[in-house]
Structure formats: structure tokens, C-alpha cells
Scaffold this active site. Structure first.
Site, PDB file in Angstrom:
ATOM      1  N   LYS A 176      -4.359  18.744 -51.337  1.00  0.00           N
ATOM      2  CA  LYS A 176      -5.264  19.819 -51.738  1.00  0.00           C
ATOM      3  C   LYS A 176      -6.571  19.183 -52.187  1.00  0.00           C
ATOM      4  O   LYS A 176      -6.672  18.646 -53.280  1.00  0.00           O
ATOM      5  CB  LYS A 176      -4.651  20.646 -52.877  1.00  0.00           C
ATOM      6  N   GLY A 229      -8.299  13.894 -61.612  1.00  0.00           N
ATOM      7  CA  GLY A 229      -9.272  14.885 -62.053  1.00  0.00           C
ATOM      8  C   GLY A 229      -9.387  14.912 -63.560  1.00  0.00           C
ATOM      9  O   GLY A 229      -9.149  13.907 -64.236  1.00  0.00           O
ATOM     10  N   SER A 230      -9.714  16.063 -64.089  1.00  0.00           N
ATOM     11  CA  SER A 230      -9.975  16.189 -65.520  1.00  0.00           C
ATOM     12  C   SER A 230      -8.679  16.170 -66.331  1.00  0.00           C
ATOM     13  O   SER A 230      -7.608  16.518 -65.829  1.00  0.00           O
ATOM     14  CB  SER A 230     -10.732  17.492 -65.798  1.00  0.00           C
ATOM     15  N   GLU A 232      -7.897  18.189 -68.754  1.00  0.00           N
ATOM     16  CA  GLU A 232      -7.392  19.541 -68.992  1.00  0.00           C
ATOM     17  C   GLU A 232      -6.531  20.019 -67.825  1.00  0.00           C
ATOM     18  O   GLU A 232      -5.448  20.576 -68.021  1.00  0.00           O
ATOM     19  CB  GLU A 232      -8.567  20.501 -69.204  1.00  0.00           C
ATOM     20  N   GLY A 234      -5.149  18.043 -65.623  1.00  0.00           N
ATOM     21  CA  GLY A 234      -4.008  17.136 -65.576  1.00  0.00           C
ATOM     22  C   GLY A 234      -2.864  17.593 -66.458  1.00  0.00           C
ATOM     23  O   GLY A 234      -1.685  17.459 -66.100  1.00  0.00           O
ATOM     24  N   GLU A 251      -4.266  10.472 -62.826  1.00  0.00           N
ATOM     25  CA  GLU A 251      -5.432   9.607 -63.030  1.00  0.00           C
ATOM     26  C   GLU A 251      -6.533  10.511 -63.541  1.00  0.00           C
ATOM     27  O   GLU A 251      -7.118  11.283 -62.796  1.00  0.00           O
ATOM     28  CB  GLU A 251      -5.800   8.910 -61.718  1.00  0.00           C
ATOM     29  N   CYS A 285     -14.707   8.353 -62.653  1.00  0.00           N
ATOM     30  CA  CYS A 285     -13.854   8.355 -63.841  1.00  0.00           C
ATOM     31  C   CYS A 285     -13.860   7.008 -64.558  1.00  0.00           C
ATOM     32  O   CYS A 285     -13.644   6.945 -65.762  1.00  0.00           O
ATOM     33  CB  CYS A 285     -12.428   8.755 -63.465  1.00  0.00           C
ATOM     34  N   GLU A 384     -16.294  12.463 -71.926  1.00  0.00           N
ATOM     35  CA  GLU A 384     -16.702  12.062 -70.583  1.00  0.00           C
ATOM     36  C   GLU A 384     -17.794  12.999 -70.077  1.00  0.00           C
ATOM     37  O   GLU A 384     -17.566  14.182 -69.845  1.00  0.00           O
ATOM     38  CB  GLU A 384     -15.502  12.093 -69.638  1.00  0.00           C
TER      39      GLU A 384
END
Length: 485
Positions: A176, A229-230, A232, A234, A251, A285, A384
Site C-alpha cells: 500500500k 511512517g509516522s 502515530e 505506527g 520504522e 526519517c 520531528e
């Protein structure tokens, strides 16, 4: 671009383009023009993709030998290299990054398939010594169907990074991509089949995270999940994985520091520190977003960095500038919000806002920025930003440097700049980060280097041999052999 010629991209499921009734507009970040439309997939399309992956896994791919899978992965790498220029151009139009960076991404994507093609044949179990008459050994077996949810910053490279070890290990995949930059992932689905990967072994379902991503994370027939990704999102993926009791690799974010000591090599450090926070406009990241510098060399280093920042050429990625735009208006506004708040307590040494000029009017540009004298209480020190913003703080002792480095909740990467190997070793042991670079900072590369985060930067490992092991499960076989009477 005229509405009549806007290309449309649909999901690729079981090797076929799936008709769509809902669409997502994909914009060129350099000018906000409509670049393409992609299918807005939901639970139905995700379900079909998982079913296709399951069928191919159970009927074909799980029974292939490592040699066969290796050959297919090598062929995928060959096609990726052959289409390097076209893929890089598509990646640049989709993400806004400079063309030279997209060319590197295409090269690295090919390398991932080559690397796991080379290593999968060496993956094996172990024999375990027991008493006479008993034989025990372990097998490394694929999980089955793996779900992969990737971000918009390095879509081609990260798609290859997560899919290549999964396929090489014998799994089948549903990918995705992010709705902001899905185009090279969809092209990858075509490339792998052209290279001989069985139909249904890789399926790509574009869509919004809250729809297609959530459906994939929660699907009961997915055996393993990987998310980049972020933090939140995750957390939401991890909750979904927990409900189905499946393993997950996360990650997530980073706030990675450079620690610069008085005996650093300026000629070596300055260009790499600049690149680590301006590559793809800081949307990385593991970007080196915090500069922790010894007080005695603070002025000379920040002056040199500010001069470099002011000389950087901004522009549309297709023109291959030093730095391109951010991915979207939403991301630009997010970065500008951090700058507005952060500069209240800091000194702006370079940049600080939106570049002037007609060339930047419609795109999502932010100047490369240095915020000096940033305190640990400032949000930009701890959170971040995901943009070209370097936060500078000073220290007087090694203990203070480590305390500043550890002040955030993240632990993805760190850079150490010193000529003293003993000091470098001491710091590498004490920094809680998944990767520590000494007198270099190459977090974006290194196919062979295991990559995983400490603390809220994630769990599990990608890249290197460790990733290949992550996509297999360990089975123990114990045999009782009857001894001769």
C-alpha cells in the site's frame, strides 16, 4: 496539464489493472499542478489483493527453491536498472526531489533485489546437539502473506527495501503506497511480473491510509506487517497487528543528532551535515536534524553551514536543483508552523521561511533553515519537523552531549564527528540509536547495513541480512532415531 490527458493509475491485483470508481488527485509538488489520478482503494480491493497473494503463495511461491527465487530477484534488478531513467523521472515528478537523487533511488532499489537474491541461498537453519539417538535442527520458513505500508518520501527505494527480502524469503506481498506518491510503486508491480515473478506474488493497492492502509493492517489473512511512517500511524498499525497476533516491523520517526567535537574534520563534516538535512528537503526519517556542537567550535561550524545553506539552489526536481519542494501544501504548512514557533526562542542563521520569487509561487517550497541556540525545551528540538530545518545546540562535556542527544523519545540514527577513536567508541556505545555513524553520515544508503530504531523510532530491523531473517519464522524439528539393538 489538461484534464483530458491526465494519466490514471489503478490497483494491480493478480497481475491485472483493476477498474476503479473513486480517484485520488496526485499533484506535482513543484507547481501544484495535477500530475495523475490514482485509484482510491478500500477494503474490497485490499481483500482481493490479499486473496491473490494467498493463492500464489499456497499454490506456487512457497514451493520454489531459494535458487529459483534468487534468479527472479536478479531479473527484477536488471529491469529496474534498464528503466532507471524513466523510473527516476517518474519519482521526481511524484515527490519533488531532485532528479539526481531519484536516479540514486532507482539504483538502490535495484541493489536491494540483487542483495537479497545473493543472500537468500545462504539462509538456513542450525543443527542442535542433543543426546545420542536424537537429532534436532531448525528451519527458516516464510510467513505467507506480508502487508507493506510505505511512505511518500522514498517510495521506490522503500518499496524495494521492504518487498525484496519478503519475496526472496518466499512470501507473497500486498503493498500500500502513500496517496501522495504512489506512481513508482505501481510501476514496480508491472516490472516484477515482466521479470518473471509469478502473478499475484506482488499486488499494489493505492489509497488513503485510513481506508486501504487500515484495511490491510487489520486483515485477518495477513501473516506479517511492515510499516514505515509516522509514530502515530505506527501505533495504529501495531494495535491492528496485535488483534490478529501477527509480527510487525515499524520504522517510525527520528530526531537524529550530529555530535561535533573540537577535533572534528570540517572539510569532511560540513558537506555531509548539510546533505543530511537538505536531501529531499529534509523529508527523511533519519535526517540529521539536530546539531550538537562543542562550544569551542560552534561559531566556525555554524558560520560555514550557514554559508552553504544560503548557496543552495532551490527549484523543481526535474531541473535537478540542490533542493526541491516539500511533498504537499499540508507538509509545507506543518514545517512553517514549526519554524514560526521555534524561532521565538532561537536565532535564525539561514532561511526561515518561504523563498521569494515567481518560480516558487505555486510549489511547496521552504528555505533550508538553521535555527541556532535551540534549547531542549523548544518543540523543534524534540519533535520531528520532517523538513529542511537544522537545530543547533552547544555542549561543554561529553556527558552533556549524550544527555542532549538522548533528550528526545527517538533513537533512529546519530552522527559522531571526532578524530579520537576512543571517544568515538565511547559515544557509539552510549548513544541509544539503531545506527551510529562516525565521521560520516550515510543513513539513506547502505543496503547491507541493518536499520532499526530504538525507543519510539520503531521495532524490528530492515535492510541487511537481518531483514531477510525478519521475513522468515523459525521452526524446530526434533527427531528421535531408534538406536540399533
Amino acid at each position: 496539464m489538461s484534464e483530458a490527458v491526465v494519466p490514471q493509475y489503478t490497483a494491480v491485483i493478480a497481475g491485472k489493472q483493476v477498474p476503479a470508481t473513486r480517484w485520488i488527485d496526485v499533484l506535482d509538488p513543484s507547481n501544484a499542478r495535477l500530475l495523475a489520478r490514482v485509484a482510491r482503494c478500500g477494503a474490497a480491493e485490499v481483500g482481493a489483493a490479499v486473496e491473490a497473494a494467498r493463492h500464489t503463495y499456497e499454490t506456487l511461491w512457497r514451493f520454489t527453491t531459494p535458487v529459483e527465487r534468487s534468479r527472479v530477484c536478479h531479473r527484477i534488478a536488471e529491469v529496474l536498472r534498464a528503466e532507471r531513467g524513466d523510473l527516476a523521472r517518474l519519482e521526481t515528478l511524484d515527490t519533488g526531489k531532485p532528479l539526481s537523487q531519484s536516479l540514486v533511488d532507482a539504483d538502490v532499489a535495484a541493489r536491494y533485489f540483487d542483495f537479497y537474491a545473493n543472500t537468500v541461498e545462504a539462509l538456513g537453519g542450525e543443527t542442535i546437539q542433543q543426546q545420542p539417538g536424537r537429532l534436532a535442527f531448525t528451519l527458516r520458513e516464510p510467513y505467507g502473506v506480508c502487508g507493506h505500508i510505505i511512505p511518500w518520501n522514498y517510495p521506490l527505494q522503500i518499496a524495494a527495501r521492504t518487498v525484496a527480502p519478503a519475496l526472496a524469503a518466499g512470501n507473497c506481498c500486498v503493498l500500500k503506497p502513500a496517496e501522495d506518491a504512489p506512481l513508482t510503486s505501481l510501476r514496480l508491480a508491472e516490472i516484477v511480473e515482466e521479470a518473471g515473478l509469478p502473478t499475484g506474488a506482488l499486488n499494489v493497492v493505492p489509497g488513503y491510509g485510513g481506508e486501504a492502509g487500515a484495511a490491510l493492517a487489520a486483515h485477518p489473512d495477513v501473516d506479517r506487517l511492515a510499516f514505515t511512517g509516522s509514530r502515530e500511524v505506527g501505533e495504529a498499525v501495531m494495535i491492528a497487528a496485535a488483534r490478529n497476533i501477527v509480527p510487525v516491523t515499524l520504522e517510525l520517526g527520528g530526531k537524529s543528532p550530529h555530535l561535533v567535537l573540537p577535533d572534528y574534520d570540517a572539510a569532511l563534516a560540513v558537506p555531509q551535515i548539510v546533505e543530511s538535512i537538505t536531501e529531499h528537503a529534509g523529508q527523511n526519517c533519519s535526517a540529521g536534524s539536530r546539531l550538537l556542537v562543542h562550544r569551542s567550535v560552534h561559531d566556525e561550524l555554524v558560520d560555514a553551514l550557514a554559508e552553504r545553506f544560503r548557496s543552495l539552489r532551490l527549484g523543481a526536481g526535474i531541473d535537478d536543483p540542490d533542493m526541491g519542494p516539500l511533498i504537499s501544501a499540508k507538509q509545507r504548512d506543518r514545517v512553517l508552523g514549526y519554524l514560526s514557533e521555534g524561532r521565538r526562542d532561537a536565532v535564525v542563521r539561514a532561511g526561515g521561511g518561504v523563498p521569494g520569487g515567481e518560480a516558487y509561487t505555486d510549489g511547496f517550497f521552504v528555505e533550508p533553515t538553521i535555527l541556532d541556540q535551540v534549547t531542549p525545551e523548544n518543540r523543534v528540538f524534540n519533535e520531528e519537523v520532517f523538513g529542511p530545518v537544522l537545530c543547533v545546540s552547544v555542549f561543554d562535556s561529553l556527558d552533556e552531549a549524550v544527555a542532549l542527544a538522548e533528550h528526545t523519545t527517538y533513537g533512529l540514527a546519530a552522527g559522531v564527528w571526532t578524530s579520537d577513536v576512543t571517544t568515538a567508541h565511547w559515544l557509539a556505545q552510549r548513544l541509544r540509536a539503531g545506527q551510529v555513524f562516525v565521521n560520516n553520515y550515510s543513513a539513506a544508503g547502505g543496503v547491507e547495513l541493518p536499520f532499526g530504531g530504538y525507543r519510539r523510532s520503531g521495532i524490528g530491523v530492515e535492510k541487511g541480512l537481518e531483514a531477510l531473517r525478519e521475513y522468515t519464522r523459525c521452526k524446530t524439528v526434533a527427531i528421535h532415531a531408534r538406536l540399533p539393538s
